[in-house]
Design a protein around this motif. Structure first.
Motif, PDB file in Angstrom:
ATOM      1  N   TYR A 119       0.835  -1.198   0.000  1.00 11.74           N
ATOM      2  CA  TYR A 119       0.000   0.000   0.000  1.00 11.74           C
ATOM      3  C   TYR A 119       0.876   1.257   0.000  1.00 11.74           C
ATOM      4  O   TYR A 119       0.603   2.220  -0.726  1.00 11.74           O
ATOM      5  CB  TYR A 119      -0.933  -0.003   1.211  1.00 11.74           C
ATOM      6  N   LEU A 120       1.927   1.252   0.812  1.00 13.72           N
ATOM      7  CA  LEU A 120       2.827   2.402   0.840  1.00 13.72           C
ATOM      8  C   LEU A 120       3.489   2.610  -0.524  1.00 13.72           C
ATOM      9  O   LEU A 120       3.638   3.743  -0.990  1.00 13.72           O
ATOM     10  CB  LEU A 120       3.891   2.208   1.919  1.00 13.72           C
ATOM     11  N   ALA A 121       3.890   1.522  -1.166  1.00 14.57           N
ATOM     12  CA  ALA A 121       4.488   1.631  -2.498  1.00 14.57           C
ATOM     13  C   ALA A 121       3.494   2.224  -3.489  1.00 14.57           C
ATOM     14  O   ALA A 121       3.864   3.043  -4.342  1.00 14.57           O
ATOM     15  CB  ALA A 121       4.949   0.258  -2.984  1.00 14.57           C
ATOM     16  N   ASP A 122       2.242   1.835  -3.370  1.00 14.15           N
ATOM     17  CA  ASP A 122       1.219   2.262  -4.333  1.00 14.15           C
ATOM     18  C   ASP A 122       0.893   3.747  -4.246  1.00 14.15           C
ATOM     19  O   ASP A 122       0.535   4.370  -5.245  1.00 14.15           O
ATOM     20  CB  ASP A 122      -0.062   1.456  -4.132  1.00 14.15           C
ATOM     21  N   ILE A 123       0.973   4.341  -3.036  1.00 13.89           N
ATOM     22  CA  ILE A 123       0.479   5.712  -2.884  1.00 13.89           C
ATOM     23  C   ILE A 123       1.569   6.766  -2.710  1.00 13.89           C
ATOM     24  O   ILE A 123       1.304   7.950  -2.919  1.00 13.89           O
ATOM     25  CB  ILE A 123      -0.514   5.835  -1.710  1.00 13.89           C
ATOM     26  N   LEU A 124       2.796   6.373  -2.336  1.00 13.22           N
ATOM     27  CA  LEU A 124       3.819   7.375  -2.041  1.00 13.22           C
ATOM     28  C   LEU A 124       4.556   7.809  -3.312  1.00 13.22           C
ATOM     29  O   LEU A 124       4.922   6.976  -4.131  1.00 13.22           O
ATOM     30  CB  LEU A 124       4.822   6.840  -1.026  1.00 13.22           C
ATOM     31  N   PRO A 125       4.816   9.115  -3.467  1.00 15.21           N
ATOM     32  CA  PRO A 125       5.556   9.614  -4.640  1.00 15.21           C
ATOM     33  C   PRO A 125       7.035   9.228  -4.550  1.00 15.21           C
ATOM     34  O   PRO A 125       7.575   9.066  -3.447  1.00 15.21           O
ATOM     35  CB  PRO A 125       5.364  11.128  -4.563  1.00 15.21           C
ATOM     36  N   PRO A 126       7.711   9.075  -5.680  1.00 19.49           N
ATOM     37  CA  PRO A 126       9.081   8.538  -5.706  1.00 19.49           C
ATOM     38  C   PRO A 126      10.079   9.279  -4.833  1.00 19.49           C
ATOM     39  O   PRO A 126      10.857   8.658  -4.116  1.00 19.49           O
ATOM     40  CB  PRO A 126       9.462   8.632  -7.186  1.00 19.49           C
ATOM     41  N   ALA A 127      10.069  10.607  -4.876  1.00 19.99           N
ATOM     42  CA  ALA A 127      11.113  11.374  -4.199  1.00 19.99           C
ATOM     43  C   ALA A 127      11.068  11.230  -2.684  1.00 19.99           C
ATOM     44  O   ALA A 127      12.089  11.383  -2.010  1.00 19.99           O
ATOM     45  CB  ALA A 127      11.012  12.853  -4.586  1.00 19.99           C
ATOM     46  N   ARG A 128       9.876  10.943  -2.127  1.00 17.54           N
ATOM     47  CA  ARG A 128       9.733  10.865  -0.671  1.00 17.54           C
ATOM     48  C   ARG A 128       9.263   9.488  -0.211  1.00 17.54           C
ATOM     49  O   ARG A 128       8.868   9.304   0.934  1.00 17.54           O
ATOM     50  CB  ARG A 128       8.742  11.927  -0.192  1.00 17.54           C
ATOM     51  N   ARG A 129       9.304   8.530  -1.106  1.00 21.26           N
ATOM     52  CA  ARG A 129       8.809   7.183  -0.787  1.00 21.26           C
ATOM     53  C   ARG A 129       9.590   6.552   0.368  1.00 21.26           C
ATOM     54  O   ARG A 129       9.004   5.984   1.297  1.00 21.26           O
ATOM     55  CB  ARG A 129       8.908   6.313  -2.042  1.00 21.26           C
ATOM     56  N   GLY A 130      10.901   6.670   0.337  1.00 21.95           N
ATOM     57  CA  GLY A 130      11.719   6.063   1.376  1.00 21.95           C
ATOM     58  C   GLY A 130      11.505   6.697   2.730  1.00 21.95           C
ATOM     59  O   GLY A 130      11.329   5.995   3.736  1.00 21.95           O
ATOM     60  N   TYR A 131      11.485   8.026   2.787  1.00 23.43           N
ATOM     61  CA  TYR A 131      11.360   8.733   4.064  1.00 23.43           C
ATOM     62  C   TYR A 131      10.056   8.380   4.771  1.00 23.43           C
ATOM     63  O   TYR A 131      10.056   8.040   5.968  1.00 23.43           O
ATOM     64  CB  TYR A 131      11.440  10.242   3.837  1.00 23.43           C
ATOM     65  N   TYR A 132       8.935   8.449   4.044  1.00 23.86           N
ATOM     66  CA  TYR A 132       7.645   8.248   4.713  1.00 23.86           C
ATOM     67  C   TYR A 132       7.357   6.776   4.992  1.00 23.86           C
ATOM     68  O   TYR A 132       6.667   6.449   5.961  1.00 23.86           O
ATOM     69  CB  TYR A 132       6.524   8.906   3.909  1.00 23.86           C
ATOM     70  N   ALA A 133       7.875   5.881   4.180  1.00 28.62           N
ATOM     71  CA  ALA A 133       7.756   4.463   4.516  1.00 28.62           C
ATOM     72  C   ALA A 133       8.542   4.169   5.787  1.00 28.62           C
ATOM     73  O   ALA A 133       8.055   3.478   6.698  1.00 28.62           O
ATOM     74  CB  ALA A 133       8.252   3.598   3.363  1.00 28.62           C
ATOM     75  N   ALA A 134       9.765   4.703   5.885  1.00 26.33           N
ATOM     76  CA  ALA A 134      10.573   4.514   7.093  1.00 26.33           C
ATOM     77  C   ALA A 134       9.906   5.154   8.302  1.00 26.33           C
ATOM     78  O   ALA A 134      10.011   4.641   9.423  1.00 26.33           O
ATOM     79  CB  ALA A 134      11.970   5.098   6.882  1.00 26.33           C
TER      80      ALA A 134
END
Length: 461
Positions: A119-134
């Motif tokens: 779900y996190l992969a599906d909705i998070l934009p590329p540039a901030r995907r790592g930060y907000y998943a972490a």
């Protein structure tokens, strides 16, 4: 990245919190439950194995279900199983009921993590995907001290005449029910809706995100000019066998090695550390103190990962963290002074949590939408199997060859995982379309990445 995204990240973090709560609950309650139900060798082994086996089943089955019925529906299934199993544990009249309920809880927990990652992969934009998943994972680690404090307050007491261990299970169940109602407001993943042909629903969900961005002062990207390459409107739905064919087969194999070899390295530290310290001549009280101080590195490492994962290529972050784990773990195995043992244990825990968060983020980017949760679930199940198998060969190795041999084997396994990850694809900052459709995502045509939005100079009221 808007407040709309952040709200959903917080909901994911809430669910992860109770997952970590449940995982650490066993270690806090084990001594009490052992005395309450007179657990012997067989029943103790069954009790400890029940959640792990259930987690394996949940990772395999729920992961595939999530790719068939959607992320949101799978969430409801995992939370329902967890809530029902936990409240049943609080009321368990005997050990066999408790074991059965722990198995049900394990199914829910095993399915929860792959679905969350997808779900996190599906909705998070590329540039901030790592930060907000972490960030979602970091918030969950707050559960570790919470479980410890609740254990101190409740384990040896009986509020309102009810045993403290039953209260701790009930608290976990109530938290899961709260998460269940909060997650009812989650939209379905628009990427998943596209892959199953429900384009109108996908457009409605995406429109909400677009309106949230516009309300915060963002302008939409310009329309593509004539002849400019744009992403396909619908991502192709793939059969499960595609995971074992090029270009996905190499990714599947490399991530399988990472998940299978990882537990060999950190099992020796986290699970055999007190035995190792005892073999070095330290008493139980000193050993537990060293371990407690070492575990303080868990939330710190997870927090540090938030500020690292988007600043460098994910696979190299993983390689460095794995190599550091091998070196520090090996030094810990041969350390003798209390200061060195505590310092190395703390450092090992820090880099382990950086590695863990980076692993989840790197994996959630590897596979196409139609197979993302299936792949995540199957790979996570390897971690459960490897963790379950580790004591059967590491403990005999410990008693047969000593502390050093255990940490040498662990370091070798982790270094092998680091080498494997070095052959992986790049993912940091790239769109999921680039990552999942190209053998080498970094070489994909730049036209496949839509033009970015821009921030307006004045905010809309």
């Amino acid at each position: 990245m808007t407040a709309h995204h952040k709200r959903f990240v917080n909901v994911m973090a809430l669910g992860n919190f109770f997952e970590i709560y449940e995982l650490f609950l066993t270690s806090v309650l084990l001594s009490t439950l052992k005395n309450t139900f007179s657990l012997n060798g067989l029943t103790l082994s069954l009790f400890l194995a029940s959640t792990v086996v259930g987690s394996f089943v949940g990772a395999v089955v729920v992961g595939r279900v999530a790719d068939r019925i959607g992320r949101r529906g799978a969430y409801m299934i995992t939370l329902s199983l967890y809530s029902a199993g936990t409240i049943a544990c609080a009321c368990a009249p005997n050990i066999w009921t408790l074991i059965a309920c722990r198995f049900v809880i394990g199914i829910g927990l095993g399915g929860e993590l792959p679905v969350t990652d997808s779900y996190l992969a599906d909705i998070l934009p590329p540039a901030r995907r790592g930060y907000y998943a972490a960030r979602a994972y970091t918030c969950a680690h707050v559960a570790v001290p919470v479980v410890g404090v609740l254990g101190l307050l409740l384990v040896d007491k009986a509020p309102l005449g009810v045993a403290g261990w039953r209260w701790m299970f009930a608290i976990g169940s109530l938290g899961a029910l709260l998460t269940f109602f909060v997650r009812r407001g989650l939209p379905e993943s628009p990427r998943w809706l596209e892959t199953v042909g429900r384009s109108a629903e996908a457009d409605r969900v995406t429109a909400v995100f677009e309106k949230a961005a516009e309300a915060e002062g963002w302008r939409p990207p310009p329309a593509p000019t004539k002849g400019e390459a744009i992403p396909p409107a619908v991502e192709k739905s793939l059969p499960v066998r595609a995971l074992f064919r090029a270009p996905l087969a190499r990714r599947t194999a490399l991530m399988a090695l990472l998940w299978a070899l990882g537990p060999i390295g950190y099992y020796g530290f986290h699970n055999l550390a007190t035995l190792a310290l005892e073999a070095k001549g330290f008493d139980l009280g000193s050993s537990l103190t060293f371990m407690t101080l070492s575990l303080l590195g868990s939330p710190i490492g997870s927090y540090l990962s938030m500020h690292i994962v988007d600043r460098a290529e994910r696979k190299w972050i993983l390689c460095v963290a794995l190599t550091a784990m091998a070196v520090i773990g090996l030094a810990y195995g041969y350390a003798q002074s209390p200061v060195m043992i505590t310092a190395l244990g703390f450092c090992f825990t820090v880099v382990t949590n950086i590695k863990t968060n980076a692993t989840h983020i790197y994996q959630l980017e590897q596979f196409p939408t139609s197979l993302r949760t299936t792949a995540n679930g199957w790979l996570f199940s390897l971690n459960r199997l490897s963790s379950a198998a580790a004591p059967f060969y590491l403990i005999p190795l410990f008693y047969g060859a000593g502390v050093g041999a255990v940490f040498i084997v662990g370091a070798a396994a982790i270094l092998l995982a680091a080498i494997a990850v070095g052959f992986g694809v790049r993912t940091s900052g790239l769109s999921l379309e680039n990552i999942t459709t190209a053998s080498r995502p970094e070489d994909a045509p730049t036209g496949l990445i839509p033009s970015p939005p821009t921030r307006a100079t004045t905010r809309k009221p």
